[in-house]
Design a protein around this motif. Structure first.
Motif, PDB file in Angstrom:
ATOM      1  N   MET A 145       0.847  -1.193   0.000  1.00  0.00           N
ATOM      2  CA  MET A 145       0.000   0.000   0.000  1.00  0.00           C
ATOM      3  C   MET A 145       0.885   1.247   0.000  1.00  0.00           C
ATOM      4  O   MET A 145       1.922   1.290   0.665  1.00  0.00           O
ATOM      5  N   ALA A 146       0.478   2.246  -0.756  1.00  0.00           N
ATOM      6  CA  ALA A 146       1.270   3.474  -0.870  1.00  0.00           C
ATOM      7  C   ALA A 146       1.291   4.228   0.452  1.00  0.00           C
ATOM      8  O   ALA A 146       0.327   4.202   1.222  1.00  0.00           O
ATOM      9  N   SER A 147       2.393   4.896   0.715  1.00  0.00           N
ATOM     10  CA  SER A 147       2.492   5.739   1.904  1.00  0.00           C
ATOM     11  C   SER A 147       2.090   7.165   1.546  1.00  0.00           C
ATOM     12  O   SER A 147       2.341   7.617   0.426  1.00  0.00           O
ATOM     13  N   ILE A 148       1.468   7.855   2.489  1.00  0.00           N
ATOM     14  CA  ILE A 148       0.972   9.211   2.250  1.00  0.00           C
ATOM     15  C   ILE A 148       1.545  10.124   3.318  1.00  0.00           C
ATOM     16  O   ILE A 148       1.446   9.832   4.520  1.00  0.00           O
ATOM     17  N   THR A 158       3.835   7.889  -2.085  1.00  0.00           N
ATOM     18  CA  THR A 158       4.930   7.051  -2.558  1.00  0.00           C
ATOM     19  C   THR A 158       4.476   5.598  -2.614  1.00  0.00           C
ATOM     20  O   THR A 158       3.933   5.063  -1.634  1.00  0.00           O
ATOM     21  N   ALA A 159       4.693   4.973  -3.787  1.00  0.00           N
ATOM     22  CA  ALA A 159       4.365   3.553  -3.960  1.00  0.00           C
ATOM     23  C   ALA A 159       5.670   2.781  -4.102  1.00  0.00           C
ATOM     24  O   ALA A 159       6.532   3.153  -4.908  1.00  0.00           O
ATOM     25  N   ALA A 218      -7.102  12.231  -0.367  1.00  0.00           N
ATOM     26  CA  ALA A 218      -5.733  11.829  -0.709  1.00  0.00           C
ATOM     27  C   ALA A 218      -5.600  10.315  -0.724  1.00  0.00           C
ATOM     28  O   ALA A 218      -4.930   9.741  -1.596  1.00  0.00           O
ATOM     29  N   LYS A 219      -6.238   9.636   0.244  1.00  0.00           N
ATOM     30  CA  LYS A 219      -6.195   8.174   0.281  1.00  0.00           C
ATOM     31  C   LYS A 219      -6.884   7.573  -0.942  1.00  0.00           C
ATOM     32  O   LYS A 219      -6.414   6.587  -1.519  1.00  0.00           O
ATOM     33  N   GLN A 220      -8.018   8.175  -1.338  1.00  0.00           N
ATOM     34  CA  GLN A 220      -8.727   7.688  -2.519  1.00  0.00           C
ATOM     35  C   GLN A 220      -7.876   7.878  -3.783  1.00  0.00           C
ATOM     36  O   GLN A 220      -7.787   6.980  -4.631  1.00  0.00           O
ATOM     37  N   TYR A 221      -7.252   9.048  -3.865  1.00  0.00           N
ATOM     38  CA  TYR A 221      -6.392   9.329  -5.026  1.00  0.00           C
ATOM     39  C   TYR A 221      -5.220   8.343  -5.059  1.00  0.00           C
ATOM     40  O   TYR A 221      -4.867   7.818  -6.129  1.00  0.00           O
ATOM     41  N   ALA A 222      -4.620   8.070  -3.867  1.00  0.00           N
ATOM     42  CA  ALA A 222      -3.478   7.169  -3.791  1.00  0.00           C
ATOM     43  C   ALA A 222      -3.852   5.770  -4.249  1.00  0.00           C
ATOM     44  O   ALA A 222      -3.091   5.095  -4.954  1.00  0.00           O
ATOM     45  N   ALA A 223      -5.053   5.301  -3.848  1.00  0.00           N
ATOM     46  CA  ALA A 223      -5.493   3.957  -4.222  1.00  0.00           C
ATOM     47  C   ALA A 223      -5.664   3.836  -5.739  1.00  0.00           C
ATOM     48  O   ALA A 223      -5.228   2.856  -6.362  1.00  0.00           O
ATOM     49  N   VAL A 224      -6.292   4.844  -6.343  1.00  0.00           N
ATOM     50  CA  VAL A 224      -6.506   4.825  -7.791  1.00  0.00           C
ATOM     51  C   VAL A 224      -5.173   4.932  -8.533  1.00  0.00           C
ATOM     52  O   VAL A 224      -4.923   4.212  -9.512  1.00  0.00           O
ATOM     53  N   GLU A 233      -2.131   4.121  -7.453  1.00  0.00           N
ATOM     54  CA  GLU A 233      -1.308   2.924  -7.298  1.00  0.00           C
ATOM     55  C   GLU A 233      -1.825   1.802  -8.195  1.00  0.00           C
ATOM     56  O   GLU A 233      -1.051   1.049  -8.784  1.00  0.00           O
ATOM     57  N   GLU A 234      -3.135   1.688  -8.313  1.00  0.00           N
ATOM     58  CA  GLU A 234      -3.712   0.675  -9.194  1.00  0.00           C
ATOM     59  C   GLU A 234      -3.349   0.960 -10.647  1.00  0.00           C
ATOM     60  O   GLU A 234      -3.077   0.040 -11.436  1.00  0.00           O
ATOM     61  N   LYS A 235      -3.311   2.231 -10.994  1.00  0.00           N
ATOM     62  CA  LYS A 235      -3.018   2.629 -12.375  1.00  0.00           C
ATOM     63  C   LYS A 235      -1.605   2.257 -12.790  1.00  0.00           C
ATOM     64  O   LYS A 235      -1.356   1.875 -13.929  1.00  0.00           O
TER      65      LYS A 235
END
Length: 452
Positions: A1-4, A14-15, A47-53, A55-57
């Motif tokens: 999981m990416a760190s924020i 950061t992923a 920010a968490k939602q953006y990070a999830a999308v 990182e998946e991308k």
């Protein structure tokens, strides 16, 4: 999981993408800025939602390195990829074009920021003003009075063709002008006038686009980039005029004018070009071993290129360029006469004759330059009232004569050294159209016009 991590009004995401072959951790970083006016809690949630999308991308692109600059990518490409896919001279030319016209403009841009609209602006600017390149014109040819031009180009570190263009009143790039001025023991502004920027032709800009696209394509294959932005960029408008050529009647006038002037070698050169459709580089690279005067076969196996300040023979750019051409008897007779005359001149010059095996040479026995031949051809055409053609026009003339004689595109492509018939059809589409119109008119007259 990416760190924020929150940094001021933005979040650094950061992923971590595993480890490379050297054991170094791979990671990708991006920045998210939440909308104005949201609460801190809402901003963190977004920010968490953006990070999830995000990182998946990027999942699967473990080697992506879009934070490097275009200049760094170009250096990687021309040092590691291009040498295995491009000939040395082609690599030098392509790299020079990218360094002169692209890197000064967007070389510092990170790969992730290079977009199709950015490239559209670049290509438009190149056609309008040549980007950052300034051109210079020699102030006065009398600066060369008393100077041996045949050796001066070596002292200046430029090619003979560049020096010839400068002396004929044409412009040159700053680096060439500086070298020539230094060799004259003068400052740049003493020897040359700054004539400002110069726009590039659509064909040249399109070639730059193709070269840039090759760099991006290699980066995508190596998973350095996710996509090639050139693929969605607007192609530059190609404003190249149709190939110029002489018709059959004009050819007879041209050949007669050649026969009446006093440069026999030039007469032989033009006849050979009209009879074979060779490229100028292929003609200038001919050695006597390439021509069998007994069987009448001419073998095209080399082209003349300039590398590191000198000229040498290189293999053609494609395997299709290597070919065999059957010569008519008239051309064989001309070449035999030329060989005998050249032998006399070579004997007089002795060891001073630079390239003993070359078929066509300058006065010092060195390789001829196509630009020098073009100037003499233009002079003859002007005196004879013919169109203002150049050396390469004789190749186009050869092709047009074959087309109007109903020779198939496949045969013409083989004779010209084109890799595919598409190149032949695209280059000479206007000639094929004229030939088809004449064929239609001939059928119309023969079958459908009533006798009056």
């Amino acid at each position: 999981m990416a760190s924020i991590r929150k940094r001021g009004d933005t979040f650094t995401i950061t992923a971590y993408m595993g480890y490379d072959e050297q054991g170094r951790q791979r990671k990708k970083t991006t920045t998210y800025r939440p909308p104005d006016g949201v609460t801190p809690g809402k901003a963190e949630k977004l920010a968490k939602q953006y990070a999830a999308v995000w990182e998946e991308k990027i999942r699967g692109y473990v080697a992506l390195d879009e934070n490097r600059t275009l200049s760094e990518l170009a250096e990687w490409y021309y040092s590691t990829v291009a040498p295995s896919v491009l000939k040395a001279k082609t690599l030098e030319n392509y790299k020079g074009e990218i360094e002169r016209h692209v890197l000064p403009y967007i070389g510092r841009e990170k790969l992730k920021n290079i977009s199709p609209p950015m490239l559209d602006r670049l290509f438009s600017d190149l056609q309008k003003g040549g980007n950052l390149e300034t051109h210079y014109r020699l102030k006065d040819k009398t600066l060369f009075d008393g100077i041996k031009r045949e050796t001066f180009y070596e002292k200046a570190g430029v090619s003979r063709s560049i020096l010839f263009h400068v002396l004929s009143g044409k412009t040159t790039r700053r680096d060439n002008a500086e070298k020539i001025a230094a060799a004259l023991d003068m400052k740049l502004e003493q020897a040359f006038d700054d004539v400002g920027g110069k726009g590039l032709t659509g064909a040249t800009v399109n070639k730059i686009k193709l070269n840039l696209s090759a760099i991006f394509t290699a980066a995508v294959k190596k998973e350095i980039m996710r996509r090639n932005p050139c693929k969605l960029a607007t192609p530059p408008k190609v404003d190249t005029k149709p190939a110029e050529y002489l018709d059959e009647k004009q050819c007879h006038i041209f050949l007669q004018a050649l026969h009446e002037q006093d440069d026999f070698q030039l007469e032989v050169i033009c006849n050979v070009l009209l009879a074979t459709g060779m490229r100028s580089g292929e003609l200038c690279a001919l050695h006597w071993e390439d021509i069998n005067l007994e069987t009448g076969l001419l073998y095209i196996q080399h082209t003349l290129v300039r590398m590191h300040g000198g000229f040498h023979r290189d293999t053609p750019k494609t395997s299709g360029s290597e070919r065999r051409i059957v010569l008519p008897q008239y051309i064989i007779d001309l070449l035999q006469q030329h060989k005998k005359r050249q032998a006399v001149e070579r004997f007089k010059a002795g060891t001073a004759w630079k390239v003993p095996d070359a078929v066509f040479t300058n006065g010092a026995g060195n390789y001829l330059i196509g630009a020098n031949i073009s100037v003499r051809i233009k002079k003859i055409c002007k005196q004879s009232g013919l169109p203002d053609i150049h050396l390469h026009s004789l190749r186009h003339t050869h092709a047009s004569l074959l087309i109007n004689s109903n020779v198939t595109a496949r045969v013409i492509a083989d004779r010209l050294g084109h890799s595919t018939t598409k190149t032949t059809l695209d280059t000479y589409s206007h000639v094929f159209a004229e030939s088809e119109a004449k064929a239609m008119q001939a059928i119309d007259m023969a079958l459908f016009r009533k006798a009056e």
